[in-house]
Enzyme design. Structure first.
Site, PDB file in Angstrom:
ATOM      1  N   TYR A 218       0.854  -1.181   0.000  1.00  0.00           N
ATOM      2  CA  TYR A 218       0.000   0.000   0.000  1.00  0.00           C
ATOM      3  C   TYR A 218       0.896   1.239   0.000  1.00  0.00           C
ATOM      4  O   TYR A 218       1.700   1.427   0.915  1.00  0.00           O
ATOM      5  CB  TYR A 218      -0.928   0.013   1.220  1.00  0.00           C
ATOM      6  CG  TYR A 218      -1.784   1.256   1.272  1.00  0.00           C
ATOM      7  CD1 TYR A 218      -2.781   1.461   0.329  1.00  0.00           C
ATOM      8  CD2 TYR A 218      -1.572   2.228   2.238  1.00  0.00           C
ATOM      9  CE1 TYR A 218      -3.551   2.605   0.349  1.00  0.00           C
ATOM     10  CE2 TYR A 218      -2.344   3.376   2.270  1.00  0.00           C
ATOM     11  CZ  TYR A 218      -3.334   3.564   1.319  1.00  0.00           C
ATOM     12  OH  TYR A 218      -4.095   4.706   1.337  1.00  0.00           O
TER      13      TYR A 218
ATOM     14  N   HIS B 100      -4.449   5.259  -2.557  1.00  0.00           N
ATOM     15  CA  HIS B 100      -5.618   6.122  -2.649  1.00  0.00           C
ATOM     16  C   HIS B 100      -5.172   7.471  -3.179  1.00  0.00           C
ATOM     17  O   HIS B 100      -4.078   7.936  -2.865  1.00  0.00           O
ATOM     18  CB  HIS B 100      -6.276   6.318  -1.283  1.00  0.00           C
ATOM     19  CG  HIS B 100      -6.988   5.113  -0.778  1.00  0.00           C
ATOM     20  ND1 HIS B 100      -6.406   4.228   0.095  1.00  0.00           N
ATOM     21  CD2 HIS B 100      -8.224   4.634  -1.038  1.00  0.00           C
ATOM     22  CE1 HIS B 100      -7.263   3.257   0.353  1.00  0.00           C
ATOM     23  NE2 HIS B 100      -8.372   3.479  -0.322  1.00  0.00           N
TER      24      HIS B 100
END
Length: 164
Positions: free
Chosen positions: A92, A137
């Site tokens: 991530y 994100h």
């Protein structure tokens, strides 16, 4: 767009973590909690969290981590029985920031590519052997970042996370 600036990478440590805080303050519309900086320093993973230096100055930084994919998000098409095998993991990418004066010079590309390269060189190691994806994100209003990730690295846009 200017010419590419070749950068050197360096570790984020307790002694220089304030530089990371300054890069993040300059690049992002949010302030990160103290726990974020503490976690980055404690990881000691130069392959996933690093500064980009040009001529001895910090011009950007990238921070990523390996995390479990929640069972409800795991890829069931692989045929793996997640009840008996290791849980699927992902890298991530928490942050990628390049100071405004240095954008458009391939520094972000070099930072992300260095994370990919680190994974490729170590994917058989215990930390990375169950990694099946790399994710991140982006604020939906950040068209430049969306274009950067989708066109340069082939990321696919996923579902929108409300209030992100």
């Amino acid at each position: 767009m200017g010419r590419e600036l070749p950068v050197e990478f360096g570790r984020i440590t307790q002694d220089n973590v304030e530089q990371l805080r300054k890069v993040n303050l300059a690049c992002f519309p949010v302030q990160y909690q103290e726990t974020y900086y503490k976690d980055v320093v404690e990881k000691h993973d130069e392959g996933l969290c690093k500064f980009a230096y040009w001529n001895g100055f910090v011009v950007g930084a990238a921070c990523a981590r390996v995390e479990d994919i929640p069972p409800e998000q795991q890829d069931k098409t692989s045929g793996d029985d997640t009840t008996t095998s290791s849980p699927q993991k992902r890298i991530y990418i928490m942050t990628l920031g390049v100071l405004a004066a240095y954008r458009g010079r391939q520094i972000g590309t070099q930072l992300i590519q260095s994370i990919f390269d680190h994974y490729e060189a170590n994917k058989e190691n215990a930390e990375f052997k169950d990694v099946v994806e790399i994710s991140l994100h982006v604020q939906i209003s950040n068209d430049d970042a969306i274009k950067f990730y989708t066109t340069r690295f082939g990321f696919a846009q996923g579902e929108k996370v409300e209030n992100y």
